[in-house]
Write an enzyme that holds these catalytic residues in place. Structure first.
Site, PDB file in Angstrom:
ATOM      1  N   LYS A 116       8.431  -5.363  -2.857  1.00  0.00           N
ATOM      2  CA  LYS A 116       7.757  -5.282  -1.568  1.00  0.00           C
ATOM      3  C   LYS A 116       8.629  -4.658  -0.480  1.00  0.00           C
ATOM      4  O   LYS A 116       8.147  -3.919   0.375  1.00  0.00           O
ATOM      5  CB  LYS A 116       7.282  -6.672  -1.138  1.00  0.00           C
ATOM      6  N   GLU A 200       7.708 -11.298   7.406  1.00  0.00           N
ATOM      7  CA  GLU A 200       6.674 -10.525   8.083  1.00  0.00           C
ATOM      8  C   GLU A 200       6.079 -11.320   9.235  1.00  0.00           C
ATOM      9  O   GLU A 200       6.059 -12.561   9.212  1.00  0.00           O
ATOM     10  CB  GLU A 200       5.523 -10.173   7.125  1.00  0.00           C
ATOM     11  N   HIS A 235      -4.235 -18.228  -1.359  1.00  0.00           N
ATOM     12  CA  HIS A 235      -3.845 -16.828  -1.546  1.00  0.00           C
ATOM     13  C   HIS A 235      -4.469 -16.190  -2.784  1.00  0.00           C
ATOM     14  O   HIS A 235      -4.064 -15.093  -3.180  1.00  0.00           O
ATOM     15  CB  HIS A 235      -2.316 -16.687  -1.602  1.00  0.00           C
ATOM     16  N   ARG A 297      -2.537  -1.006 -10.916  1.00  0.00           N
ATOM     17  CA  ARG A 297      -3.395  -1.309 -12.063  1.00  0.00           C
ATOM     18  C   ARG A 297      -4.839  -1.376 -11.582  1.00  0.00           C
ATOM     19  O   ARG A 297      -5.125  -1.242 -10.392  1.00  0.00           O
ATOM     20  CB  ARG A 297      -3.003  -2.664 -12.661  1.00  0.00           C
TER      21      ARG A 297
END
Length: 634
Positions: A116, A200, A235, A297
């Site tokens: 990330k 973040e 999530h 994917r």
């Protein structure tokens, strides 16, 4: 076009790939573990190869065995599906090195987007807007806490190698940061072998917007518009739709253009998804949407994109892997209508969404809409893999029509004795706010108490169950033998049903409301389905007050596991809801409780014992049962 294809996956995605491959005349090879020896994807494929024991780490995650299976069956290519090894760059490279075709992006692209922190730096360089945050290499806790303070709370701690909701913690205040960081790093190390994190800014009204992209080996990249995946629990996506509600043309052009730039930055080939986080506090706006990550994917939710574009994304994957150019240009792609997908999980919302395993004795998903599944009636839901058993996809000319059709599909779900989240999904679709598109990623958690269905039936459902019982009885039994029958009157004025220690003679000859249920019965029970919820009633001695249903007091192991505690003794009086014992299964502890007031008449469990699914661990006899039997320990 490829001539043969091995699918390195299982369940509904394996079945989905096989279906398209077959339509293209491609020979298919399935792989399977011990648990999947008789699975639907194995039955559908032209050939199947056993690759190991039931745990994924001993079968579906062993790349060497999958490659060996491809070579043994002379398969030309390997399609990874999603999950398992689908985003493993080393496996993709091993497939290519073995002289096989990898149906997916180049290993270098997977690596570029796999971390990330590195992916965000790359995207920023490519002009793709990224969420404000800290991507630095210094992982000292003091540095991370200091950076969080600079960003401003609330913040989100995310594992650099994370995915699937793991290795992620929201922190609302500086005093909570250290504990949250330690917890996140432990989970990240355990799940991904890498405890590094990024920080973040946490968006207070977040919408999860993602864009389907597709590239080929000739340098072409297109987008197939956006999806909204904001309805999530812990999530994990639950309901997805396309296009995103409230997305205007200018915002769509900005976010889809950013997605194409992101794919071009890594010379992307095949199907991929660029995920964005949007601040929806004032609607969707181009300057309030930021890059989050890329999934290299095919996504679980790809059918909604197929429904609004008329494209078969698996076919595109196989054509691109065969060296062809993309079947359509950007100008040839357009949005038509609206599609919504619901993920049907084998889990029990009333018990904290505990996974539910076992044999699908009754499995009907109806004939409406589009259904993607990897199981059929008689198959078993295993504790070894993801509990998703089907995807239900509805298409409509507009969003309201799609919502109505999907609600109808969920209302028609009939699954037993495995529990599902169908009623939870049904409630979410019709909950105030969803219909207007006023949702964010916290929508389900905020409204959880109202969305989880009440497991106890209301009066209308008791009557619905009685109607199912009598409708079947009228077909199977002579009138002279029927309870409730009297001369010159309709048969079945009432029927005796039991549930949770309660016996009712349910009257059917008045004008009281009755739920419009479907269902079935056998000699001992009636099972009815209404708005996605399955409810079981015991058939008692009809026409009398009846006793406790024969199996109402049986305490069964819901899945294979280990008994960690036994809290009662043989002959002990217990109250409804009292914990009897604790079972550890699928890394969770599940307390099994008394279904009604009564006495422990049978006790077959002891702490430390391993038990199989369906084992009778204890039996509770109703306190007011007229025919008590001697308590016994087996």
């Amino acid at each position: 076009m490829l001539k043969s294809l091995l699918i390195a996956n299982r369940g509904e995605i394996a079945c989905r790939v096989i279906r398209t491959a077959r339509a293209l005349g491609v020979r298919t090879v399935a792989v399977y573990s011990d648990a999947d020896a008789k699975a639907l994807h194995v039955r559908m494929a032209d050939e199947a190869v056993h690759i190991g024991a039931s745990p994924a780490r001993e079968s579906y995650l062993v790349g060497e065995r999958i490659i060996a299976a491809a070579k043994a069956t002379k398969a030309e290519a390997i399609h990874p599906g999603y999950g398992f090894l689908s985003e493993n760059a080393d496996f993709a490279q091993a497939v290519i090195d073995a002289g096989l075709i990898w149906v997916g992006p180049k290993p270098a692209s997977i690596r570029a987007m796999g971390r990330k922190d590195a992916a965000k730096r790359l995207m920023a360089e490519a002009g793709v807007p990224v969420t404000p945050g800290y991507l630095g290499e210094d992982q000292a806790p003091k540095v991370l806490k200091s950076e969080a303070g600079k960003i401003g709370y609330p913040v989100l701690i995310k594992a650099v190698a994370g995915g699937g909701g793991k290795g992620m913690r929201r922190v609302d205040a500086a005093g909570d940061f250290t504990d949250a960081l330690e917890s996140c790093k432990r989970e990240a190390a355990s799940s991904f072998g890498d405890d590094r994190v990024i920080i973040e800014k946490y968006i207070l009204s977040p919408r999860h917007i993602e864009v389907q992209v597709f590239g080929d080996s000739h340098g072409n990249v297109v987008h197939l518009f956006e999806r909204d995946c904001s309805l999530q629990r812990r999530h994990q996506k639950v309901i997805e739709e396309a296009p995103a509600p409230g997305m205007d043309a200018a915002t769509r052009e900005a976010v889809c253009g950013a997605a194409v730039r992101a794919a071009q930055a890594v010379q992307y080939e095949g199907a991929g998804t660029i995920e964005f986080i949007a601040d929806a506090s004032d609607g969707l706006k181009p300057d309030r949407i930021w890059f989050m990550e890329m999934n290299t994917r095919l996504q679980v939710e790809h059918p909604v994109t197929e429904e609004i574009t008329g494209v078969d994304l698996v076919e595109w994957q196989l054509r691109v892997a065969s060296g062809e150019t993309l079947p359509k240009t950007q100008d040839e792609l357009s949005i038509n209508g609206h599609a919504i997908e619901a993920r049907l999980y084998a889990e029990d919302p009333a018990k904290g969404f505990l996974p539910s395993v076992g044999r699908l004795e009754h499995f009907e998903l109806g004939e409406e809409g589009r259904i993607e599944t990897g199981v059929a009636e008689g198959d078993a839901i295993s504790p070894f893999y993801d509990p998703m058993i089907a995807k239900l996809i509805a298409y409509g000319a507009d969003r309201d029509e799609a919502i109505g059709r999907l609600a109808g599909m969920l209302d028609g779900v009939e699954v037993w004795p495995v529990r599902t989240n169908a009623a939870f999904l049904f409630n979410a679709l019709l909950f105030p706010g969803f219909g207007t598109g006023d949702v964010d990623t916290g929508f389900l958690e905020r409204n959880l108490a109202q969305l989880v269905p009440d497991p106890e039936p209301d009066e209308a459902l008791w009557r619905g169950a009685a109607s199912v019982a009598t409708a079947v009885l009228e077909e199977e039994e002579p009138l002279a033998d029927l309870a409730g029958f009297r001369m010159n009157a309709a048969p079945f004025a009432s029927v005796a049903l039991g549930r949770g220690g309660e016996i009712r003679n349910v009257a059917l000859d008045d004008d009281q409301p009755m739920a419009a249920v479907s269902g079935f019965r056998d000699d001992e029970r009636v099972v009815v389905f209404y708005e996605g919820q399955a409810t079981e009633f015991a058939l008692t001695s009809r026409g009398s007050s009846g006793g406790q249903g024969a199996h109402d007091g049986d305490i069964l192991a819901p899945m294979p596991g280990r008994v960690t505690a036994v809290d009662v003794a043989l002959g002990e009086a217990v109250a409804k809801g009292q914990r009897l014992l604790t079972l550890e299964a699928m890394k969770m502890e599940h307390g099994l409780t008394a279904p009604f007031d009564g006495v422990v008449a049978e006790l077959n469990a002891e702490a430390g014992a391993q038990v199989s699914e369906g084992t009778v661990l204890a039996k509770i006899e109703a306190a007011d049962s007229p025919a008590k039997t001697a308590a016994k320990k087996v």
